[in-house]
Design a protein around this motif. Structure first.
Motif, PDB file in Angstrom:
ATOM      1  N   ARG A  27       0.834  -1.209   0.000  1.00 44.11           N
ATOM      2  CA  ARG A  27       0.000   0.000   0.000  1.00 44.11           C
ATOM      3  C   ARG A  27       0.868   1.259   0.000  1.00 44.11           C
ATOM      4  NH1 ARG A  27      -2.784  -2.990   4.138  1.00 44.11           N
ATOM      5  NH2 ARG A  27      -4.457  -4.174   3.164  1.00 44.11           N
ATOM      6  N   TRP A  28       1.927   1.251   0.801  1.00 41.88           N
ATOM      7  CA  TRP A  28       2.844   2.380   0.852  1.00 41.88           C
ATOM      8  C   TRP A  28       3.501   2.581  -0.520  1.00 41.88           C
ATOM      9  CZ3 TRP A  28       7.944   2.891  -0.292  1.00 41.88           C
ATOM     10  CH2 TRP A  28       8.538   4.106   0.061  1.00 41.88           C
ATOM     11  N   ALA A  29       3.964   1.488  -1.120  1.00 44.54           N
ATOM     12  CA  ALA A  29       4.626   1.578  -2.429  1.00 44.54           C
ATOM     13  C   ALA A  29       3.679   2.152  -3.481  1.00 44.54           C
ATOM     14  CB  ALA A  29       5.143   0.213  -2.853  1.00 44.54           C
ATOM     15  N   ALA A  30       2.405   1.816  -3.391  1.00 45.51           N
ATOM     16  CA  ALA A  30       1.422   2.355  -4.342  1.00 45.51           C
ATOM     17  C   ALA A  30       1.275   3.867  -4.173  1.00 45.51           C
ATOM     18  CB  ALA A  30       0.070   1.665  -4.159  1.00 45.51           C
ATOM     19  N   GLU A  31       1.463   4.345  -2.948  1.00 43.50           N
ATOM     20  CA  GLU A  31       1.364   5.787  -2.690  1.00 43.50           C
ATOM     21  C   GLU A  31       2.658   6.524  -3.029  1.00 43.50           C
ATOM     22  OE1 GLU A  31       0.283   6.100   1.421  1.00 43.50           O
ATOM     23  OE2 GLU A  31      -1.659   5.113   1.103  1.00 43.50           O
TER      24      GLU A  31
END
Length: 177
Positions: free
Chosen positions: A166-170
């Protein structure tokens, strides 16, 4: 080398066949430490040749159950007490992340969404399993207590990887040339 000690540890719980051992690996460790049937059967033969396990019984269709020997129990206990631990982690998702800059931004977003969903679902499966153990559905024997510790690690690892995706997507990398 750890497969052998995993098998010895499971056999310390009680006699089991290669099929039973493969099921236990899948049940407890799933994607964290996979163990394919052919490797399990080959390792069981080596352990028997070395006198660390022996045949407990033979059933229909040549189903062979093994039990640990005193030498096998001593070997797994020595391995557990050994200070040298292999901390190598081979996580293909992390290797792939090194090259996210090569992906189309839309494909990367889709990929990371699938990764987050996969790891969140895996964490939930382990949470359900932990809840069943905490309710006492599997008793309270020492192997069950140790398994609960392992399940907690699986919950936390899978949740951390879901959070990472999720962090990487942001924070996606800029696409490369």
């Amino acid at each position: 080398m750890s497969l052998r000690y995993g098998l010895l540890g499971l056999l310390a719980e009680g006699p089991a066949s290669g099929y039973d051992l493969a099921q236990r690996f899948q049940e407890v460790l799933g994607q964290i430490w996979p163990a394919q049937h052919p490797k399990i059967y080959a390792e069981l033969r080596r352990l028997a040749d070395e006198g660390l396990i022996e045949v407990d019984s033979q059933g229909p269709r040549r189903r062979t159950a093994y039990r640990i020997t005193p030498d096998g129990l001593a070997a797994v206990r020595k391995w557990l007490a050994d200070g040298d631990v292999d901390h190598t982690m081979r996580l293909q998702p992390l290797l792939r992340s090194l090259f996210f800059w090569l992906m189309d931004p839309g494909e990367l977003a889709d990929h990371l969404e699938r990764e987050a969903a996969f790891y969140a679902a895996a964490a939930e499966v382990y949470r359900d399993y932990a809840a069943r153990k905490d309710r006492g559905e599997f008793g309270s024997a020492p192997p069950v207590q140790s398994m609960r510790v392992t399940i907690e690690a699986a919950i936390r690892l899978n949740q951390a990887l879901a959070d990472w995706a999720r962090w990487a997507a942001e924070h996606p990398p800029r696409p490369g040339a």
